[in-house]
Scaffold this active site. Structure first.
Site, mmCIF file in Angstrom:
data_model
loop_
_atom_site.group_PDB
_atom_site.id
_atom_site.type_symbol
_atom_site.label_atom_id
_atom_site.label_comp_id
_atom_site.label_asym_id
_atom_site.label_seq_id
_atom_site.Cartn_x
_atom_site.Cartn_y
_atom_site.Cartn_z
ATOM 1 N N GLU A 221 0.807 -1.229 0.000
ATOM 2 C CA GLU A 221 0.000 0.000 0.000
ATOM 3 C C GLU A 221 0.838 1.276 0.000
ATOM 4 O O GLU A 221 1.782 1.416 0.778
ATOM 5 C CB GLU A 221 -0.939 0.005 1.219
ATOM 6 C CG GLU A 221 -1.887 1.196 1.237
ATOM 7 C CD GLU A 221 -2.989 1.083 2.284
ATOM 8 O OE1 GLU A 221 -3.794 2.017 2.390
ATOM 9 O OE2 GLU A 221 -3.052 0.053 2.996
ATOM 10 N N LYS A 237 -8.711 -1.178 0.754
ATOM 11 C CA LYS A 237 -9.783 -1.723 1.588
ATOM 12 C C LYS A 237 -10.484 -2.782 0.757
ATOM 13 O O LYS A 237 -11.070 -2.478 -0.278
ATOM 14 C CB LYS A 237 -10.790 -0.641 2.000
ATOM 15 C CG LYS A 237 -10.465 0.033 3.308
ATOM 16 C CD LYS A 237 -10.641 -0.886 4.488
ATOM 17 C CE LYS A 237 -9.831 -0.410 5.690
ATOM 18 N NZ LYS A 237 -8.468 -0.931 5.753
#
Length: 418
Positions: A221, A237
């Site tokens: 990420e 997510k």
């Protein structure tokens, strides 16, 4: 500029060469194609100047440090800098004791792009040193016995309480994490990182050594990057396991893409990131460049969205980092209330976990990751820790959330437990 004959061998030698210094930092994109990355990998070593500080006025000190040196700087922000941006506290136990913020100006900096190595700081002769560097490639770390701070039952009970906060309307979503740890752990950090990076190569992987403290990261990420006047954030997510069967794997991927619960989690964080970026943006410039993009990594498929804006010229770029920190994907919404509940229900201080490390260039560009899927190790007290978590919403099934934690921990457990 130099073109090494064997790129992976050069990369490995460069990392081991850098590791002989007390401080070094290595970022590796692992050949993932990414429109925002400036380099394929970059290695900083040895200290010309450094900044170590606690939450209070850490971001202001970083501004001064950068203004004094106007040079490449590498470093990390711990999650607990939240206490500087909001009226919050961190009172949970911490076995690692890393500083809240650490940055350094390296003496040596090697950058690699499109098959060519370049010395950005230091003498050109370093390339020869790296290519001639000898290291033992057969070292093995002892297997580490990992314990959990929360049992499955304790974790499930806490998730149910957090869901009651959601039903009452205190929050919409919260990122709830648990710690896996080992005391008296003896690992060889560089070989442990290499094993993790080989098993789980990710686009924002990195090795960060500060004296006896180590971050060994296989994070997929990006927190925030700046290129010119453009700021870009890419929150994750949504997670699904991989399958060795190509047809089943494709079906899982499609299922993730169309999963209403995962989309709801993702869009809440996208809204939060948009809100955070607005604090630093030219009015009307915040845009969602990609919503619900599905990206595949060796252990998992992930749902990743991309949000960007144009930086307001009156906002210092370090304030733009502060305005979005900690990242929404690791907190929840509303952000401040979620962070208060994180402090109340988690049992370990997060520290570097769910913080960020990266670099700032002499031109004021930067790139910072999110410290997840990462082993944190203090070789002085032999404490080893990693944390995993997930987004809890009103639809969450506590047992499935627990299983998702184990899925996220799987690569690290495999590396550490042999």
């Amino acid at each position: 500029m130099k073109t090494p004959q064997n790129i992976s061998e050069f990369k490995q030698k460069a990392l081991h060469w850098a590791n002989q210094f007390e401080v070094c930092c290595f970022f590796d994109s692992n050949e993932y194609k990414d429109a925002y990355s400036a380099y394929d990998f970059i290695i900083a070593a040895d200290v010309h100047a450094e900044l170590i500080c606690s939450a209070g006025n850490a971001f202001d000190q970083l501004k001064i440090f950068y203004a004094v040196h106007k040079q490449w700087i590498f470093g990390y922000f711990s999650y607990d800098l939240k206490n500087e941006t909001e009226d919050l506290q961190s009172n949970n136990p911490d076995g690692l004791n890393f500083p809240d913020l650490y940055f350094f100006v390296p003496k040596y900096l090697i950058a690699f792009k499109d098959g060519k190595a370049e010395i950005l700081l230091g003498e050109q002769s370093i390339l020869g040193e790296v290519e001639a560097f000898f290291f033992e490639d057969n070292k093995q770390s002892k297997a580490v016995r990992i314990s959990q701070k929360l049992s499955q039952d304790q974790y499930i009970a806490k998730v149910e309480v957090l869901k009651s906060h959601i039903h009452k309307g205190d929050i919409y979503e919260i990122n709830f994490c648990q710690e896996f740890f080992a005391k008296n752990a003896e690992i060889d950090p560089i070989h442990t990182f290499e094993a993790l990076n080989q098993l789980s190569p990710t686009p924002f992987a990195g090795y960060f050594k500060v004296n006896g403290q180590y971050i060994l990261s296989a994070t997929p990420e990006r927190f925030l990057c700046k290129r010119g006047t453009k700021l870009t954030s890419q929150p994750i997510k949504g997670t699904a396991k991989r399958s060795s069967d190509p047809e089943e794997d494709q079906a899982i991927k499609l299922q993730l893409r169309n999963n209403n619960k995962e989309q709801a989690e993702n869009v809440m964080i996208v809204d939060l990131v948009r809100h955070d970026l607005t604090k630093s943006a030219v009015k009307g410039s915040v845009t969602v460049d990609e919503l619900f993009g599905i990206y595949s990594f060796p252990q998992v498929h992930q749902m990743i969205s991309t949000i960007s804006c144009k930086l307001n010229s009156e906002i210092h770029f370090i304030d733009a980092i502060k305005n979005t920190f900690p990242m929404g994907s690791m907190t929840g919404a509303p952000k401040v209330k979620a962070m208060k509940l994180i402090e109340e229900y988690e049992v370990t201080k997060r520290g570097i976990y769910s913080g960020s490390f990266g670099y700032i260039t002499p031109d004021g560009d930067f790139d910072f990751n999110v410290v997840i899927r990462s082993i944190l190790y203090n070789s002085d007290n032999q404490y080893l820790s990693f944390q995993v978590g997930g987004a809890i919403t009103y639809e969450s099934d506590a047992k499935k959330e627990y299983e998702e934690c184990l899925l996220k921990a799987s690569a690290i457990l495999k590396v550490l437990e042999g």
